[in-house]
Design an enzyme around this catalytic site. Structure first.
Site, mmCIF file in Angstrom:
data_model
loop_
_atom_site.group_PDB
_atom_site.id
_atom_site.type_symbol
_atom_site.label_atom_id
_atom_site.label_comp_id
_atom_site.label_asym_id
_atom_site.label_seq_id
_atom_site.Cartn_x
_atom_site.Cartn_y
_atom_site.Cartn_z
ATOM 1 N N SER A 143 42.042 20.862 -7.395
ATOM 2 C CA SER A 143 41.771 22.667 -6.303
ATOM 3 C C SER A 143 40.121 21.086 -5.464
ATOM 4 O O SER A 143 39.415 20.696 -6.598
ATOM 5 C CB SER A 143 41.042 23.610 -6.989
ATOM 6 O OG SER A 143 40.758 24.250 -5.577
ATOM 7 N N TYR A 156 38.529 29.218 -13.630
ATOM 8 C CA TYR A 156 39.518 28.129 -12.721
ATOM 9 C C TYR A 156 38.634 27.424 -12.239
ATOM 10 O O TYR A 156 39.238 26.163 -12.904
ATOM 11 C CB TYR A 156 39.701 29.723 -11.658
ATOM 12 C CG TYR A 156 40.327 28.852 -10.470
ATOM 13 C CD1 TYR A 156 41.712 29.203 -10.639
ATOM 14 C CD2 TYR A 156 39.831 28.255 -9.509
ATOM 15 C CE1 TYR A 156 42.733 28.266 -9.478
ATOM 16 C CE2 TYR A 156 40.728 27.767 -8.546
ATOM 17 C CZ TYR A 156 42.204 27.171 -8.529
ATOM 18 O OH TYR A 156 42.918 26.828 -8.130
#
Ligand code: NAD
Length: 255
Positions: A143, A156
């Site tokens: 990401s 995350y």
């Protein structure tokens, strides 16, 4: 780009980026294993779509955070297709909550799926690739948050930050076996993980106003990049992250 000699296992492929990647890789000729966790009918729909387009695919169930299930899944793929050339570590979860309220269980689950999962799947897949002696490719769907802070998403971001170093380290360990390891770092992509933002016109417009290309990306755009990285055309790319974010990370100036 031609993937016709390759067998690919894509984790979390019953929806979103994983689904689009399975379909794209099959379109390029790969035989594809569609991993899912408790999503049999969605995974079967992906397999059916691939078969209808003339491709070959199977659905394989496993929780990527459980080593016994992961090892069994990789064996299932090798038994069915005779080899494993490409692993896409795509499965991931995100739980937004302020750091001060986050529970131990929530932290553990995100780290288990988003970071331990790629470790377990990569190890099981790499052992098969090394045994066969013909190299391979591991693509981790990371990401922009492998670098970029995102308050409210501490587990995350920590998992994706860990995946950044995982890729760099593993690329060096596996280079002698001609196994390339690459991260793909998406920005905002229209998938179920972003359902809340996509369903709120104000939130969606606010996000899009931050993206230099002015729109949220499509899963198919990420899928085409992953298919390229899995192909022999990308044979000299290893140990790095390729970002695909419409310029978002440049706008914020953090990468
Ligand atoms: P998604 O929710 O559609 O996909 C995630 C998939 O992982 C689902 O199919 C889910 O069933 C599966 N999964 C969850 N836990 C699992 C487990 N324990 N074992 C196996 N599978 C499991 O969302 P997506 O956006 O397609 O996410 C795919 C990847 O892309 C994730 O790693 C996510 O972090 C990453 N990503 C997405 C975006 C985005 O904006 N959509 C941005 C950056 C990174």
């Amino acid at each position: 780009m031609n993937l016709s000699s390759k067998v690919a296992l894509i984790t979390g492929a019953s929806s979103g980026i994983g689904e689009a990647t399975a379909i794209e890789m099959a379109r390029q000729g790969a035989r594809v294993a569609v991993n899912h966790f408790n999503q049999l009918s969605a995974a079967n729909a992906v397999v059916a779509a691939i078969a209808q387009a003339g491709g070959q695919a199977i659905a394989v169930e496993a929780d990527v955070s459980q080593s016994a299930q992961v090892n069994q899944m990789v064996q299932q793929v090798v038994q069915r297709f005779g080899q494993l050339d490409v692993l896409v570590n795509n499965a991931g979860i995100e739980q937004g909550k302020p750091f001060l309220d986050k529970t131990e269980q929530e932290w553990d689950r995100v780290i288990a799926v988003d970071l331990k999962g790629p470790f377990l799947c990569s190890q099981a897949a790499a052992r098969e690739m090394v045994k066969r002696g013909k190299g391979g490719t591991i693509v981790n769907i990371s990401s922009i948050h492998e670098d970029l802070a995102f308050p409210g998403h501490i587990a995350y971001c920590t998992a994706k930050g860990g995946l950044r170093m995982f890729c760099r380290d593993l690329a060096l360990e596996l280079a002698p076996y001609h196994i390339n390891v690459v991260n793909v770092g998406p920005g905002a992509i229209a998938t179920p993980i972003n359902a809340k933002t996509l369903g709120d016109p104000k939130e969606k417009a606010a996000l899009e106003s931050e993206i230099p290309l002015g729109r949220i990306g499509a899963p198919e755009e990420v899928a085409r990049l992953v298919a390229y990285l899995a192909s022999d055309d990308a044979s000299y790319i290893t140990g790095t992250t390729v970002f695909i974010d419409g310029g978002l990370s440049r706008q914020t100036g953090s990468l």
